[in-house]
Design an enzyme around this catalytic site. Structure first.
Site, PDB file in Angstrom:
ATOM      1  N   TYR A 189       0.835  -1.209   0.000  1.00 52.28           N
ATOM      2  CA  TYR A 189       0.000   0.000   0.000  1.00 52.28           C
ATOM      3  C   TYR A 189       0.872   1.263   0.000  1.00 52.28           C
ATOM      4  CZ  TYR A 189      -3.807  -3.162   1.478  1.00 52.28           C
ATOM      5  OH  TYR A 189      -4.729  -4.182   1.576  1.00 52.28           O
ATOM      6  N   SER A 238     -11.714   3.622   4.212  1.00 47.87           N
ATOM      7  CA  SER A 238     -12.187   4.964   3.896  1.00 47.87           C
ATOM      8  C   SER A 238     -11.136   5.995   4.276  1.00 47.87           C
ATOM      9  CB  SER A 238     -13.479   5.284   4.638  1.00 47.87           C
ATOM     10  OG  SER A 238     -13.897   6.592   4.285  1.00 47.87           O
TER      11      SER A 238
END
Length: 326
Positions: free
Chosen positions: A58, A274
């Site tokens: 990531y 989110s």
């Protein structure tokens, strides 16, 4: 299941616990502004999140780690209050690469250990500096996959104190059995992180994992983004589902909160991703209502057996997990 703020975790088979609600921290590194993960994780800790799901691929573990360390430094939490899950990527399956890769994650986080370390996918890729190795024709370059050998190297990381628990992700039943039946198994996989939501409820895999004391961690618990490069966009948007919307109205909740509550109430850990402060707060508000048995059954019946995340670009890999029924 009576869930209160104090009781927001479930036991793992090794004696550790995992919080039922976590924050997914994936953001496309090409489009996510620097500092986003840092600010969002700090906010999430203030909101009450204690579980963070990250990965070396990531490219933001340094931000997630900084956020956790800042919230420890200001007295909001202690390290033992936080549950961090890191992941071993496909290019690091050879046993000699496992510990150095986990150490890379720990160095980025600037933490001494991760709470859970999982094999991200059961498919090995060619080792090297490229996370997505391709040949001249643009075809992915795979590598011989030996999940049991990789697992033994992971077990050594637990014994060295670098990880508290071990799990897997995107494993099917056959691949889980390979590990569970491994001679001399020292540390059982405590979890299997898979796609799980009302349109893809995973009844068979869930039952198999329950029988084997493996917790399911559901990714894409709200369906998924509509990024056609890796998402099956033929699947209808989950959050517009009439049943979820109508149940939500009854409790003054959104379809998203109903979808999260559905999984949490059946013991499935959820990790909605989110980077929107509003939605981070919103997704946490699922512990002040519960669904009736009838509503749970109705939501289960929404199952369309459709994946949002099919990973078809790797469907020719010998260990591609989704050819099997489950």
């Amino acid at each position: 299941m009576n869930l209160t703020a104090e009781n927001l975790s479930v036991p793992l088979s090794d004696g550790n616990r995992i919080p039922l609600l976590g924050l997914g921290t994936y953001g496309d590194p090409r489009t996510t502004p620097r500092g986003t993960a840092l600010e969002c994780v700090k906010l999430a800790i203030d909101v009450g999140y204690r579980h963070f799901d990250g990965a070396l691929v990531y490219f933001n573990e340094h931000e997630v780690g900084q956020a956790i360390r800042e919230k420890i430094a200001d007295g909001t939490v202690r390290r033992e209050d936080i549950f961090y899950c890191g992941k071993l990527w496909n290019t690091f399956h050879p046993p000699e690469l496992v510990r150095p890769t986990l150490e890379r994650t720990l160095k980025a986080l600037k933490l001494d250990y991760v709470d859970l370390y999982i094999i991200e996918l059961p498919m090995a890729f060619k080792p090297g500096n490229e996370f997505y190795p391709k040949d001249r024709d643009g075809k992915y370059i795979y590598h011989h996959t030996d999940l049991c050998a990789t697992w033994e190297a992971l077990e050594a990381c637990v014994d060295a104190g670098l990880a508290k628990s071990l799990g897997v992700s995107n494993f099917n039943r056959r691949q889980l059995e390979l590990l569970l039946n491994k001679p001399g198994l020292k540390h059982k996989p405590v979890s299997n992180q898979v796609e799980c939501h009302p349109y893809f409820t995973q009844p068979n895999l869930l039952e198999f994992c329950r029988q084997n004391d493996i917790v399911i961690v559901g990714y894409c618990p709200l369906g998924s983004s509509r990024d056609a490069s890796w998402v099956n966009v033929t699947c209808p948007p989950l959050l517009e589902d009439e049943l979820l919307v109508s149940i939500g109205k009854k409790y003054d909740k959104s379809s998203a909160q109903v979808a999260l509550r559905f999984n949490v109430q059946r013991g499935v850990v959820v990790i909605p991703k989110s980077f929107s402060p509003e939605r981070i707060k919103h997704n946490f508000q699922i512990f002040d209502f519960s669904l009736t048995e009838e509503e749970m059954r109705a939501i289960e019946a929404l199952n369309k057996n459709i994946r949002f995340v099919e990973l078809l670009m790797w469907s020719d890999h010998p260990e591609y997990p989704f050819h099997d029924d489950y």
